[in-house]
Design a protein around this motif. Structure first.
Motif, PDB file in Angstrom:
ATOM      1  N   ASP A 288      -3.769  -7.891   7.236  1.00  0.00           N
ATOM      2  CA  ASP A 288      -3.995  -6.722   8.085  1.00  0.00           C
ATOM      3  C   ASP A 288      -3.276  -5.488   7.572  1.00  0.00           C
ATOM      4  O   ASP A 288      -3.673  -4.356   7.871  1.00  0.00           O
ATOM      5  N   ILE A 289      -2.198  -5.690   6.823  1.00  0.00           N
ATOM      6  CA  ILE A 289      -1.416  -4.545   6.328  1.00  0.00           C
ATOM      7  C   ILE A 289      -1.379  -4.513   4.802  1.00  0.00           C
ATOM      8  O   ILE A 289      -0.588  -3.776   4.210  1.00  0.00           O
ATOM      9  N   GLY A 290      -2.234  -5.316   4.166  1.00  0.00           N
ATOM     10  CA  GLY A 290      -2.392  -5.230   2.722  1.00  0.00           C
ATOM     11  C   GLY A 290      -1.226  -5.717   1.905  1.00  0.00           C
ATOM     12  O   GLY A 290      -0.927  -5.154   0.848  1.00  0.00           O
ATOM     13  N   ILE A 291      -0.529  -6.744   2.377  1.00  0.00           N
ATOM     14  CA  ILE A 291       0.571  -7.302   1.597  1.00  0.00           C
ATOM     15  C   ILE A 291       0.228  -8.731   1.195  1.00  0.00           C
ATOM     16  O   ILE A 291      -0.691  -9.339   1.731  1.00  0.00           O
ATOM     17  N   ARG A 327       2.905   0.223  14.108  1.00  0.00           N
ATOM     18  CA  ARG A 327       2.271   0.941  12.992  1.00  0.00           C
ATOM     19  C   ARG A 327       3.231   0.952  11.817  1.00  0.00           C
ATOM     20  O   ARG A 327       4.328   1.479  11.906  1.00  0.00           O
ATOM     21  N   ARG A 328       2.813   0.350  10.714  1.00  0.00           N
ATOM     22  CA  ARG A 328       3.720   0.234   9.572  1.00  0.00           C
ATOM     23  C   ARG A 328       3.993   1.597   8.951  1.00  0.00           C
ATOM     24  O   ARG A 328       3.075   2.361   8.657  1.00  0.00           O
ATOM     25  N   ILE A 329       5.281   1.882   8.723  1.00  0.00           N
ATOM     26  CA  ILE A 329       5.677   3.186   8.191  1.00  0.00           C
ATOM     27  C   ILE A 329       6.572   3.071   6.965  1.00  0.00           C
ATOM     28  O   ILE A 329       6.904   4.091   6.355  1.00  0.00           O
ATOM     29  N   GLY A 330       6.979   1.876   6.605  1.00  0.00           N
ATOM     30  CA  GLY A 330       7.842   1.735   5.437  1.00  0.00           C
ATOM     31  C   GLY A 330       7.928   0.293   4.992  1.00  0.00           C
ATOM     32  O   GLY A 330       7.614  -0.634   5.743  1.00  0.00           O
TER      33      GLY A 330
END
Length: 451
Positions: A288-291, A327-330
């Motif tokens: 979902d967050i591309g990792i 919301r991912r920010i870092g």
């Protein structure tokens, strides 16, 4: 990318390829926002396989950080008064055999929980360079466990409690022990979930304790408002799934963040405004967050940010101003030998395409092991976030810029906040990063692995 490794592609083609990859990665800018201040890897021998799994949990208070061991033995006490140059103050290693999976420091006392039979050591670290054992909690002292998997220290009404589980899923009770006098621990209570699940980890917010059952499908909310006279009592059970590893609440206690430790595990967000009617509002997986990582491990909340140690993907930082929708920010990738290198590593081992996309070539093949980041501790401040990597040991990160808008930087390989260009020189077999600004330029070179 094998052609690049072997030096077949020309420098111009490589740069073009890098640009294409950059345009495919929407979250490249996240890596700009977290900067490594220092890394310290104690030299120790691992007694497990694979041998790279050396370090375990960590904690910090003031100018002292402590870190447990997984494959190594003993516990490490760090002087972090200068966060840019931390010092290994002492390797606490009595008998040279204790696998201290757990390490906590509160004030001038450290607590080291042995996973292989040594109980919990309570240690005076007023002088971190010369720690002194004050007492031990084990089967003969306070009726504690001899082998600990997880533990926490909790103060209530002037009494300090050790809360601990056993280092095996077959032994269920979580024990509460009064350790106000470290020389004379007193057993108080033990708690077992109603479905006889093994509790992996505990988290406390106010007068409530949140437990994560690993072997069964539950999270529990307990009332611990008066441990002096009342044993922990169940308020509500949340049906989840198995492999519940650990939880943390939002600071107002209205949301619960839970990590499930399993292949392609997730971070789950529960709304617990009404403690009698909690419900799941969101799940977050690696895809979902591309990792690219096996599973999340530990969630930690400070203010309106959620920090998650996510094994091969390192530290992932989320804005939870809207607590129901992180919301991912870092991010900062601590496990960079195989995935995303940065300026903190020797660029002799760097693969620039991994930095760009966070190992995009591996997105469809999640790792099956537990390499990478184990723990995160942000409570010394955003500019002094402590991370613990299974292989690298202690890292100190500056995440104070995660809330700032991303700069329009195409690639920043060396972490100086300026756009870089990589050039391959066939005659030398080296890559060179050229970083430029209006005030000057700098460069750094690395060889091609395997040549």
């Amino acid at each position: 990318m094998k052609e690049i490794r072997n030096g077949i592609l020309s420098g111009s083609i490589v740069v073009a390829g890098l640009f294409i990859l950059l345009t495919m990665c929407a979250d490249v800018s996240l890596g700009q926002k977290v900067r490594l201040r220092a890394e310290l890897t104690p030299n120790c021998q691992s007694f497990v396989s694979p041998s790279r799994w050396m370090f375990a949990d960590l904690y910090a208070d003031g100018n002292i950080a402590v870190q447990g061991t997984y494959g190594c033995r003993g516990a490490f006490i760090y002087d972090i008064s200068n966060p840019d140059k931390p010092v290994l103050a002492n390797w606490y290693n009595p008998g040279s055999n204790q696998q201290f999976l757990e390490a906590i420091v509160v004030g001038n006392r450290a607590y080291f929980g042995s996973g292989n039979g040594g109980g919990v050591h309570i240690v005076d670290v007023s002088d971190p360079y010369h720690p002194v054992l004050l007492g031990t909690v084990d089967s003969g002292h306070g009726n504690g466990w001899n082998s600990i998997h997880e533990m926490m220290i909790y103060d209530q009404a002037g009494v300090r409690y050790l809360i601990e589980n056993f280092n095996s899923t077959g032994t269920l009770p979580v024990k509460f022990i009064n350790i106000s006098d470290p020389t004379a621990p007193v057993f108080k209570y033990q708690y077992v979930p109603s479905d006889n699940g093994w509790i992996h980890a505990m988290h406390i917010r106010g007068n409530r304790m949140f437990t994560s059952e690993y072997s069964t499908n539950g999270l529990e909310i307990l009332d611990i408002s008066n441990l002096a006279t009342q044993a922990p009592t169940l308020i509500k059970r949340i049906l989840s799934n198995t492999t519940n590893h650990s939880t943390w609440t939002s600071e107002d206690g209205n949301y619960l963040y839970s990590c499930r430790e399993t292949q392609d595990g997730d971070v789950r967000v529960y709304d617990i405004h009404d403690v009698n009617n909690p419900f799941l509002v969101r799940t977050i997986k690696a895809g979902d967050i591309g990792i690219n990582a096996h599973t999340p491990h530990n969630p930690v909340v400070m203010g309106n940010k959620l920090y998650v140690s996510w094994y091969q993907a390192g530290i992932q930082i989320f804005d939870i101003s809207d607590p129901s929708n992180p919301r991912r920010i870092g991010q900062y990738d601590t496990f960079q030998n195989a995935y995303a290198p940065s300026a903190k590593r020797s660029l002799a081992d760097a693969e620039p395409w991994d930095l760009i996309c966070g190992a995009a070539n591996l997105q469809n093949a999640l790792p099956t092991d537990y390499d990478g980041d184990w723990a995160v501790f942000p409570f010394l401040g955003e500019d002094k976030v402590i991370a613990g990597d299974l292989t690298s040991g202690l890292l100190i990160l500056d995440a104070s810029k995660v809330s700032q808008p991303a700069k329009n930087i195409v690639a920043d390989f060396d972490g100086d906040g300026r756009t870089d260009v990589s050039v391959y020189t066939p005659s030398t077999g080296n890559w060179q990063i050229q970083s430029s600004s209006t005030s000057g330029s700098s460069s750094v070179s690395w060889g091609i692995p395997g040549d």
